[in-house]
Design a protein around this motif. Structure first.
Motif, PDB file in Angstrom:
ATOM      1  N   TRP A   1       4.594  62.128  40.553  1.00 39.94           N
ATOM      2  CA  TRP A   1       3.464  63.071  39.932  1.00 39.94           C
ATOM      3  C   TRP A   1       3.380  64.016  40.582  1.00 39.94           C
ATOM      4  CZ3 TRP A   1      -0.851  64.184  42.752  1.00 39.94           C
ATOM      5  CH2 TRP A   1      -0.993  63.515  43.788  1.00 39.94           C
TER       6      TRP A   1
ATOM      7  N   ASP B   1       6.182  66.439  39.554  1.00 40.99           N
ATOM      8  CA  ASP B   1       5.856  67.045  38.106  1.00 40.99           C
ATOM      9  C   ASP B   1       4.637  67.868  37.995  1.00 40.99           C
ATOM     10  OD1 ASP B   1       7.817  65.426  37.259  1.00 40.99           O
ATOM     11  OD2 ASP B   1       6.623  63.730  36.797  1.00 40.99           O
ATOM     12  N   GLU B   2       3.762  67.571  38.829  1.00 37.97           N
ATOM     13  CA  GLU B   2       2.264  68.523  39.062  1.00 37.97           C
ATOM     14  C   GLU B   2       2.897  69.847  39.347  1.00 37.97           C
ATOM     15  OE1 GLU B   2      -0.803  67.125  40.939  1.00 37.97           O
ATOM     16  OE2 GLU B   2      -2.411  68.774  40.230  1.00 37.97           O
TER      17      GLU B   2
ATOM     18  N   HIS C   1       5.880  71.128  39.673  1.00 31.58           N
ATOM     19  CA  HIS C   1       6.877  71.821  38.458  1.00 31.58           C
ATOM     20  C   HIS C   1       6.123  72.567  37.398  1.00 31.58           C
ATOM     21  CE1 HIS C   1       9.685  71.944  35.172  1.00 31.58           C
ATOM     22  NE2 HIS C   1      10.536  72.296  36.037  1.00 31.58           N
ATOM     23  N   GLU C   2       5.099  71.881  36.800  1.00 30.36           N
ATOM     24  CA  GLU C   2       4.137  72.475  36.015  1.00 30.36           C
ATOM     25  C   GLU C   2       3.394  73.649  36.461  1.00 30.36           C
ATOM     26  OE1 GLU C   2       3.288  67.949  33.678  1.00 30.36           O
ATOM     27  OE2 GLU C   2       1.675  69.442  34.225  1.00 30.36           O
ATOM     28  N   TYR C   3       3.290  73.726  37.717  1.00 32.21           N
ATOM     29  CA  TYR C   3       2.389  74.921  38.178  1.00 32.21           C
ATOM     30  C   TYR C   3       3.284  75.927  38.157  1.00 32.21           C
ATOM     31  CZ  TYR C   3       0.238  77.879  41.718  1.00 32.21           C
ATOM     32  OH  TYR C   3      -0.016  79.069  42.149  1.00 32.21           O
TER      33      TYR C   3
ATOM     34  N   VAL D   1       6.091  76.467  36.811  1.00 39.25           N
ATOM     35  CA  VAL D   1       6.542  76.897  35.482  1.00 39.25           C
ATOM     36  C   VAL D   1       5.637  77.969  34.772  1.00 39.25           C
ATOM     37  CG1 VAL D   1       7.031  76.401  32.983  1.00 39.25           C
ATOM     38  CG2 VAL D   1       8.051  75.365  34.759  1.00 39.25           C
ATOM     39  N   ALA D   2       4.358  77.337  34.981  1.00 37.02           N
ATOM     40  CA  ALA D   2       3.028  78.252  34.351  1.00 37.02           C
ATOM     41  C   ALA D   2       2.813  79.435  35.048  1.00 37.02           C
ATOM     42  CB  ALA D   2       1.822  77.335  34.331  1.00 37.02           C
ATOM     43  N   ARG D   3       2.718  79.518  36.375  1.00 34.94           N
ATOM     44  CA  ARG D   3       2.385  80.683  37.123  1.00 34.94           C
ATOM     45  C   ARG D   3       3.465  81.335  37.749  1.00 34.94           C
ATOM     46  NH1 ARG D   3      -1.262  83.023  35.954  1.00 34.94           N
ATOM     47  NH2 ARG D   3      -1.787  83.652  37.905  1.00 34.94           N
TER      48      ARG D   3
END
Length: 179
Positions: free
Chosen positions: A7, A10-11, A13-15, A17-19
């Protein structure tokens, strides 16, 4: 490999990609160079990833990454050698063909060095190549060639003198400290 829970990865990675694009813009502002900005952001994201579990306030992540980028950039700046020195006067450009005995075209010098190296005795050539091409220390060269450190020093010194003579380069002068 760094062991982290799925997790967390993944968390993170999401950060990224978004920022990521906004952080890259901030890195460009810090460095002033797109290539350096990418390196800086990468280094900052590595540090952020390693500290991910310790960062409790996820709303402050951008500030954490930006502060990390500034700190890393300062560290890089401190390590960087000063390549340009300020002076009172702008130096005159060197006219074409006035290279003080050096080849007219810059591309000829490596070829001349290669030819001059080929004319050196084998042990002398090996010592110079290991010292200046492979960046080995004198004790390392002594071990590889099976000779003493003193022999390495004298061999490299004599070889460099021969190369300077073959290339018509001026002798290297060592300045004595002023008292």
């Amino acid at each position: 490999m760094i062991a982290v829970s799925g997790w967390t990865h993944d968390e993170f990675h999401e950060y990224v990609v978004a920022r990521g694009p906004a952080l890259l813009r901030a890195a460009r502002q810090v460095t002033g160079n797109p290539d350096d900005a990418e390196d800086l952001l990468q280094a900052a994201l590595v540090k952020t990833y390693l500290a991910w579990e310790r960062i409790e306030d996820r709303a402050a992540l951008d500030g954490y990454v930006r502060r990390t980028m500034v700190n890393i950039n300062i560290s890089w700046w401190r390590r960087r050698k000063l390549e340009e020195y300020p002076s009172e006067e702008i130096p005159e450009p060197v006219p074409a063909g006035a290279h003080g005995g050096l080849p007219e075209r810059r591309g000829e010098l490596p070829e001349q060095v290669e030819r001059a190296l080929e004319r050196l005795p084998a042990r002398m050539r090996a010592a110079i190549v290991l010292r200046y091409y492979e960046d080995m220390t004198e004790p390392e060269i002594a071990k590889v060639l099976g000779i003493s450190v003193g022999t390495v020093k004298s061999t490299v010194s004599r070889g460099m003198a021969k190369l300077r003579g073959a290339l018509a380069l001026p002798e290297q002068r060592h300045l004595e400290p002023q008292s």
